[in-house]
Write a protein that holds these residues in place. Sequence first.
Motif, PDB file in Angstrom:
ATOM      1  N   ALA A  18       1.189  -0.873   0.176  1.00  0.00           N
ATOM      2  CA  ALA A  18       0.040   0.064   0.086  1.00  0.00           C
ATOM      3  C   ALA A  18       1.416   1.165  -0.139  1.00  0.00           C
ATOM      4  O   ALA A  18       0.099   2.482  -1.034  1.00  0.00           O
ATOM      5  CB  ALA A  18      -1.282  -0.389   1.380  1.00  0.00           C
ATOM      6  N   ALA A  19       1.325   1.226   0.516  1.00  0.00           N
ATOM      7  CA  ALA A  19       2.566   2.609   0.531  1.00  0.00           C
ATOM      8  C   ALA A  19       3.648   2.609  -0.720  1.00  0.00           C
ATOM      9  O   ALA A  19       3.622   4.020  -1.211  1.00  0.00           O
ATOM     10  CB  ALA A  19       3.932   2.349   1.702  1.00  0.00           C
ATOM     11  N   ILE A  20       4.198   1.908  -0.839  1.00  0.00           N
ATOM     12  CA  ILE A  20       5.023   1.660  -2.463  1.00  0.00           C
ATOM     13  C   ILE A  20       3.486   1.721  -3.642  1.00  0.00           C
ATOM     14  O   ILE A  20       3.601   2.811  -4.469  1.00  0.00           O
ATOM     15  CB  ILE A  20       5.237   0.292  -2.683  1.00  0.00           C
ATOM     16  CG1 ILE A  20       5.919   0.324  -1.949  1.00  0.00           C
ATOM     17  CG2 ILE A  20       5.983   0.837  -4.070  1.00  0.00           C
ATOM     18  CD1 ILE A  20       7.350  -1.001  -1.673  1.00  0.00           C
ATOM     19  N   SER A  21       2.341   0.972  -3.569  1.00  0.00           N
ATOM     20  CA  SER A  21       1.572   2.162  -4.366  1.00  0.00           C
ATOM     21  C   SER A  21       0.741   3.424  -4.485  1.00  0.00           C
ATOM     22  O   SER A  21       0.769   4.031  -5.010  1.00  0.00           O
ATOM     23  CB  SER A  21       0.409   1.002  -4.643  1.00  0.00           C
ATOM     24  OG  SER A  21       0.693  -0.651  -4.688  1.00  0.00           O
ATOM     25  N   ALA A  22       1.011   3.820  -3.383  1.00  0.00           N
ATOM     26  CA  ALA A  22       0.336   4.958  -2.807  1.00  0.00           C
ATOM     27  C   ALA A  22       1.840   6.072  -3.504  1.00  0.00           C
ATOM     28  O   ALA A  22       1.484   6.784  -3.229  1.00  0.00           O
ATOM     29  CB  ALA A  22      -0.369   5.511  -1.279  1.00  0.00           C
ATOM     30  N   GLY A  23       3.164   5.201  -3.472  1.00  0.00           N
ATOM     31  CA  GLY A  23       4.161   6.453  -4.269  1.00  0.00           C
ATOM     32  C   GLY A  23       5.264   6.231  -3.406  1.00  0.00           C
ATOM     33  O   GLY A  23       6.466   6.902  -3.625  1.00  0.00           O
ATOM     34  N   SER A  24       5.344   5.667  -2.119  1.00  0.00           N
ATOM     35  CA  SER A  24       6.706   5.402  -1.422  1.00  0.00           C
ATOM     36  C   SER A  24       8.024   5.238  -2.570  1.00  0.00           C
ATOM     37  O   SER A  24       7.617   4.163  -2.536  1.00  0.00           O
ATOM     38  CB  SER A  24       6.648   4.683  -0.185  1.00  0.00           C
ATOM     39  OG  SER A  24       8.102   4.489   0.496  1.00  0.00           O
ATOM     40  N   GLU A  25       9.096   5.067  -2.427  1.00  0.00           N
ATOM     41  CA  GLU A  25      10.214   4.694  -2.910  1.00  0.00           C
ATOM     42  C   GLU A  25      11.029   4.164  -1.822  1.00  0.00           C
ATOM     43  O   GLU A  25      10.559   3.250  -1.094  1.00  0.00           O
ATOM     44  CB  GLU A  25      11.216   5.789  -3.205  1.00  0.00           C
ATOM     45  CG  GLU A  25      10.416   7.003  -3.798  1.00  0.00           C
ATOM     46  CD  GLU A  25      11.279   8.485  -4.312  1.00  0.00           C
ATOM     47  OE1 GLU A  25      12.411   8.952  -3.912  1.00  0.00           O
ATOM     48  OE2 GLU A  25      10.570   9.542  -4.092  1.00  0.00           O
ATOM     49  N   ALA A  26      12.151   3.629  -2.393  1.00  0.00           N
ATOM     50  CA  ALA A  26      13.065   2.847  -1.238  1.00  0.00           C
ATOM     51  C   ALA A  26      12.850   3.683  -0.265  1.00  0.00           C
ATOM     52  O   ALA A  26      13.072   4.666   0.700  1.00  0.00           O
ATOM     53  CB  ALA A  26      14.499   2.119  -1.132  1.00  0.00           C
ATOM     54  N   MET A  27      12.513   2.394   1.352  1.00  0.00           N
ATOM     55  CA  MET A  27      12.337   2.781   2.859  1.00  0.00           C
ATOM     56  C   MET A  27      13.750   2.492   3.239  1.00  0.00           C
ATOM     57  O   MET A  27      14.365   1.617   2.824  1.00  0.00           O
ATOM     58  CB  MET A  27      11.666   1.982   3.389  1.00  0.00           C
ATOM     59  CG  MET A  27      10.149   2.152   2.819  1.00  0.00           C
ATOM     60  SD  MET A  27       9.179   0.892   3.000  1.00  0.00           S
ATOM     61  CE  MET A  27       7.427   0.906   2.031  1.00  0.00           C
ATOM     62  N   ALA A  28      14.325   3.528   4.446  1.00  0.00           N
ATOM     63  CA  ALA A  28      15.812   3.499   4.636  1.00  0.00           C
ATOM     64  C   ALA A  28      15.732   2.065   5.413  1.00  0.00           C
ATOM     65  O   ALA A  28      16.323   1.955   6.004  1.00  0.00           O
ATOM     66  CB  ALA A  28      16.842   4.647   5.317  1.00  0.00           C
ATOM     67  N   MET A  29      14.693   1.423   6.103  1.00  0.00           N
ATOM     68  CA  MET A  29      14.582   0.979   6.852  1.00  0.00           C
ATOM     69  C   MET A  29      13.548  -0.242   6.906  1.00  0.00           C
ATOM     70  O   MET A  29      12.083   0.736   6.334  1.00  0.00           O
ATOM     71  CB  MET A  29      14.606   1.222   8.482  1.00  0.00           C
ATOM     72  CG  MET A  29      15.171   0.317  10.017  1.00  0.00           C
ATOM     73  SD  MET A  29      15.259   0.684  11.553  1.00  0.00           S
ATOM     74  CE  MET A  29      13.528   0.650  12.025  1.00  0.00           C
TER      75      MET A  29
END
Length: 400
Positions: free
Chosen positions: A211-222
Amino acid sequence: MPHAPLHAPALSVGPPDELTGSQAVFSTAEFRQRVANIQKALRPTGAEALLLTGPENIFWTTGRQTAGYFSFQALVVPLSGEPVLLVRQLEMTGAQASTWLTDIRAWQDGEDPAQALGALVAALGLRHLAVERNGWFVSQALAERIAEALATVRVSDGSGLVEGLRAIKSPAELEAIRRAAAYAQAGMVAAIEACREGASENDVAAAMMAAAISAGSEAMAMEPLVSSGPRSGIPHATWRRRRMDAGDGVFLELAASHDRYHAALMRSAWIGPPPAEAQAMMDAALRALDAALAAMRPGEPCAAAHNAAQAVIDAAGYNAAFRKRIGYSMGAAFAPDWGEGAILSLFSDVSRPLEPGMVFHLPATLRSYGAFTVGASETVIVTNKGVEPLSDLPRAMTIR
């Protein structure tokens, strides 16, 4: 000895000029202002240039980002003129695309990057270099080789110079963080919905990240933190295929990112009615969070928010369940940490005053260690009057 020109020929042939800045996250004006701010802060030190090796500081100064930051990179910021970036040869194309820099040098596989750095400093004619000593991605062995390569140069400590500037975000940075917060909330909503008897922690983590990636998030730092049952009482535990049973608590936390800028969010869920102790601790955690947020105003020390939260927790008798700071700075981040906790903390005895444009994550958590964790968090922007929470998701524990 006269200085060599800062735009001396590169050590290797780079990509075509049209790539320059094509993937940059901000305008050239934004980065020029940051370089100017560094140069102004550097002037009183007497150093001729600042050497940066940490990926966050290099990114903040230039926009340079890559998944290949495991390879040594260094940025030399002179007192005047343009910075010079040193990267692995393979990274030349990405370095040019993600930055507006006009002078990017390369070291080759098989070459000692410390020696390449020494050669670059010599070519620039630098005699006094301020060095970021607390850069976390330089091993002790590499640091020793760098010291040998710079043996003829006066080296002073430039640690903290850039971090002090990063603490207050520009309008462009704040906009990126607001977008990241929206992605994080989308992920949290999906994670809470996925919490049910029989579901696995992997199911919840997959829903959260999708859901976070579909909403627009890129790679997460953790990686996100998803844990259930007794595992939820272990700090920083995350998904390991465990299936949820009736009576389990669930701990959920993630940070999403936009252009490398992160915003975090934490919530609690319970499969069925929670025990009285868990609900009482949850209520205390929410009161502590409210107290911390109310204490955050420009001019107040960072310690004020922590002290307000600690007073609530102590009054409720949960001191042993809360042995940490109430919050930490947020902004640009690379693995292994999504926060800027090494820059600024909301903790006792931290005297730096809050200023508009600072951003913090406040995870108000109480733990019965090895049994459960409850609480909620907000990422907030310090404003002229108080704080702006970046989530409108209810903070109460969700009963599933």
